[in-house]
Design an enzyme around this catalytic site. Structure first.
Site, short mmCIF file in Angstrom:
data_model
loop_
_atom_site.label_atom_id
_atom_site.label_comp_id
_atom_site.label_asym_id
_atom_site.label_seq_id
_atom_site.Cartn_x
_atom_site.Cartn_y
_atom_site.Cartn_z
N VAL A 310 0.84 -1.20 0.00
CA VAL A 310 0.00 0.00 0.00
C VAL A 310 0.87 1.24 0.00
O VAL A 310 1.81 1.36 0.80
CB VAL A 310 -0.92 0.03 1.24
CG1 VAL A 310 -1.97 1.13 1.11
CG2 VAL A 310 -1.61 -1.30 1.44
N ASP A 311 0.57 2.16 -0.91
CA ASP A 311 1.20 3.48 -0.87
C ASP A 311 0.68 4.24 0.34
O ASP A 311 -0.42 3.96 0.83
CB ASP A 311 0.88 4.22 -2.17
CG ASP A 311 1.43 5.63 -2.17
OD1 ASP A 311 2.60 5.80 -1.79
OD2 ASP A 311 0.69 6.56 -2.56
N LYS A 312 1.45 5.19 0.83
CA LYS A 312 1.01 5.96 2.00
C LYS A 312 0.20 7.19 1.61
O LYS A 312 -1.01 7.26 1.85
CB LYS A 312 2.21 6.41 2.85
CG LYS A 312 1.79 7.22 4.09
CD LYS A 312 2.98 7.77 4.83
CE LYS A 312 3.60 8.97 4.14
NZ LYS A 312 2.73 10.17 4.15
N THR A 313 0.85 8.15 0.98
CA THR A 313 0.21 9.44 0.72
C THR A 313 -0.91 9.29 -0.30
O THR A 313 -0.69 8.83 -1.41
CB THR A 313 1.24 10.46 0.22
OG1 THR A 313 2.31 10.54 1.15
CG2 THR A 313 0.60 11.83 0.06
#
Length: 646
Positions: A310-313
């Protein structure tokens, strides 16, 4: 629907054949079995068998030996040897089964039919100073349409006037209407539930989100899964094998009836329908819930996911920094004073972190409209501004050092503590005196922690966060969301390599992202997932799964549905194979006739169909206590490597 229309529909052939069978039985009862009753029974076989024979001939022309050929040969052979009832019963039952399959496929395609049904027909357009009703397809790009309470939104567009609530369930699967105001986006096919909106068209006709979804769902339901392709290859060998078995059995025993019965018994009807009906039902259920799965192969792969990257931003976080802390250091100063001076300086800044300071000041009723007389950005350090003869500094310790301001109040220590907690600190000084420290951080999505927990409950072994942010920020977000592993400071190529590494460790990886920097990782992952894809043509075209709503919890929902669908496919295949095996055994041992075998076959087809239709039911989603997750005591920081680059 009239009787004539029904007879021309899918049930017409079984109805005619059934009436003729009943007529033959009545004639035999009244006048005794003879030429008349036999002739009517043959007519029943011809009525039901003619369409089957036509399909068989067409399949043979394409070099395909299919079920239709087996039934045709068996029924013709039964007539030739005088087994008129068997011929009529076999063709009648096969016709009934075919009609059931068509009805079920239409039922499982109901999500697509519902999407088509919500497409608006008319639009009210502002033209020549008045409101004119036109066909929705006739609205031009850039025109303004009026959407009143209860009306369907005819175009994709942006609200330019008015306010109201819009039911977006047909696009995003959200059950609660969403409030819309000026600047908000709306989608064609959604319904106004209050207020009047004026919407400037940004997508019309085939260029709307609804049209793209319909197109994609239609393609997805027709796309074959890997298991279905295997079954197709299997049937190409299986059907000729049954023909050879029947011929061999007839030649060895001299029993033509046995050979014909084997042809009928060997029909893999339930096997043929078992997979497509499950896939269509699963994809249809997902579409109703605002989850766009691009085809059967992706549905199967989603069922095997064991790791999610999962990407954060913009994915775990909203990508929108907020002010989280105001630490007052100077004697005689207060929160309002620190925030007011910081907002005055930031009013002259274009840095992304200026907005959360200004928004917070505005929310607390402080003046933010006044611009400083002079404002200068100091790269890597902060900003300096002059207003009313006062010099205001907002930045890091290096900025204070540049202007010779002594840090007697420990602002550097406070800034370090805030940075360690995953926030971006900004020291505020006025006329050489430090007043306090502000901190800004990115907001973690309220559903992020719940999503991670639900993924684990759905059978995902590990959830990994991949981010380009600094490690303290990433660790703070990881702690707030409960991810299993945090990898920070990554470039796009590093994210790609991280996904590859997970795959080498034996994981089947889904990558969830929303930005260009996620593209390499999305491309190499076993499953690419786009979130909040409503209105995004690129996401709809490129992602394997698109979550139409900006709701992370739909990802574990999609994985659970995929696993239910694959389990249903396996159950259906087992039912089909066991049925054929038992029937073949029954024929060889004696006791199973041609008509009894076909009846059992059609019952197995019905069982397979009903099993697949269970997928259309919505299952209650496991839920955790709702709440807004935050980084540390408040929210996660967007940047920390260079705190306060204002």
């Amino acid at each position: 629907m009239t009787v004539a229309q029904k007879l021309r529909g899918r049930w017409g052939v079984p109805a005619v054949s059934g009436l003729l069978i009943a007529g033959s039985a009545a004639i035999a009862t009244v006048f005794g079995a003879g030429f008349a009753s036999n002739a009517v029974m043959v007519a029943a076989a011809v009525a039901a068998g003619s369409p089957i024979a036509v399909h068989a001939v067409r399949a043979l022309a394409a070099r395909v030996v299919g079920i239709d050929l087996l039934v045709t040969v068996a029924s013709v052979g039964a007539v030739v040897i005088g087994q008129y009832w068997e011929a009529a019963a076999v063709t009648f039952l096969f016709a009934v089964g075919h009609a059931l399959e068509q009805a079920t496929l239409n039922r499982t395609r109901s999500a697509l039919a519902e999407l088509v049904a919500v497409a608006p027909d008319v639009a009210v357009v502002l033209r020549e100073g008045g409101q004119i009703e036109v066909a929705a397809a006739d609205v031009a790009m850039g025109e303004t349409v009026v959407v009143k309470n209860g009306a369907k939104v005819p175009v994709d567009g942006e609200v330019v006037a008015g306010a109201g609530a819009v039911d977006q369930a047909s696009i995003t699967g959200e059950s609660i209407p969403v409030e819309k105001a000026v600047g908000d986006q709306v989608f064609a096919g959604t319904v106004s539930r209050g207020g009047v909106l004026q919407v400037r068209a940004t997508g019309v006709g085939a260029d709307t989100t609804l049209a793209r979804i319909i197109h994609r769902v239609e393609e997805a339901q027709d796309a074959k899964a890997r298991t279905q392709r295997f079954m197709d290859r299997f049937s190409r060998w299986y059907t000729p094998g049954i023909v050879v078995l029947a011929v061999a059995a007839g030649a060895v025993t001299g029993d033509v009836v046995l050979a014909l019965t084997l042809l009928v018994i060997g029909c893999p009807g339930a096997m043929v329908i078992s997979i497509p009906v499950s896939i269509v039902a699963g994809i249809g259920r997902a579409a109703k819930d605002g989850i766009l799965i691009k085809g059967g192969e992706h549905l199967e792969r989603a069922a095997k996911i064991t790791a999610v990257a999962v990407d954060k931003t913009g994915t775990l976080t909203r990508g929108r920094p907020l002010l989280t802390d105001v630490v007052v250091l100077a004697t005689g100063a207060d929160r309002a004073a620190v925030l007011r001076w910081a907002a005055l300086a930031e009013a002259g800044s274009e840095h992304p972190l200026a907005r959360p300071v200004l928004d917070a000041a505005r929310a607390e009723g402080l003046p933010v409209g006044q611009l400083p007389e002079v404002a200068e950005s100091i790269p890597g350090k902060g900003i300096t501004a002059t207003s009313g003869g006062h010099r205001v500094l907002v930045g890091n310790v290096a900025l204070l050092s540049q202007f010779g301001i002594a840090d007697a109040l420990g602002s550097d220590r406070v800034a370090d503590e805030l940075a360690a907690a995953g926030r971006t600190p900004m020291i505020v000084a006025v006329d050489g005196v430090v007043l306090g420290v502000l901190a800004v951080a990115d907001e973690v999505r309220p559903d992020a922690a719940e999503m991670v927990a639900e993924l684990h409950r759905a059978g995902v072994r590990t959830v990994v966060m991949l981010t380009g942010d600094a490690l303290p920020v990433a660790l703070a977000v990881g702690e707030a969301t409960g991810v299993d592993e945090v990898r920070a400071g990554l470039l796009p190529q590093d994210k790609h390599d991280a996904v590859r590494e997970l795959q080498r460790e034996g994981y089947v990886v889904a990558m969830v992202g929303d930005g260009v920097n996620d593209a390499p990782a999305l491309a190499v992952a076993d499953l690419g997932v786009a979130m909040g894809a409503a209105g995004s043509a690129v996401a709809l075209e490129t992602a394997d799964i698109a979550l139409m709503a900006d709701d992370l919890r739909k990802l574990p929902q999609a994985i659970r549905l995929a696993r239910r669908t694959v389990a249903t496919m396996r159950q259906n295949i087992a039912v089909a194979l066991v049925t054929v095996a038992l029937l073949l055994l029954g024929v060889l041992l004696g006791g199973v006739t041609m008509s009894v075998g076909m009846l059992v076959h059609e019952v197995s087809v019905l069982v397979v169909i009903l099993n697949a239709m269970r997928l259309l039911r919505r299952r209650a989603r496991s839920s955790a206590a709702p709440g807004t997750a935050a980084v540390g005591p408040h929210h996660g920081a967007e940047r920390v490597a260079e705190p306060a680059l204002l």
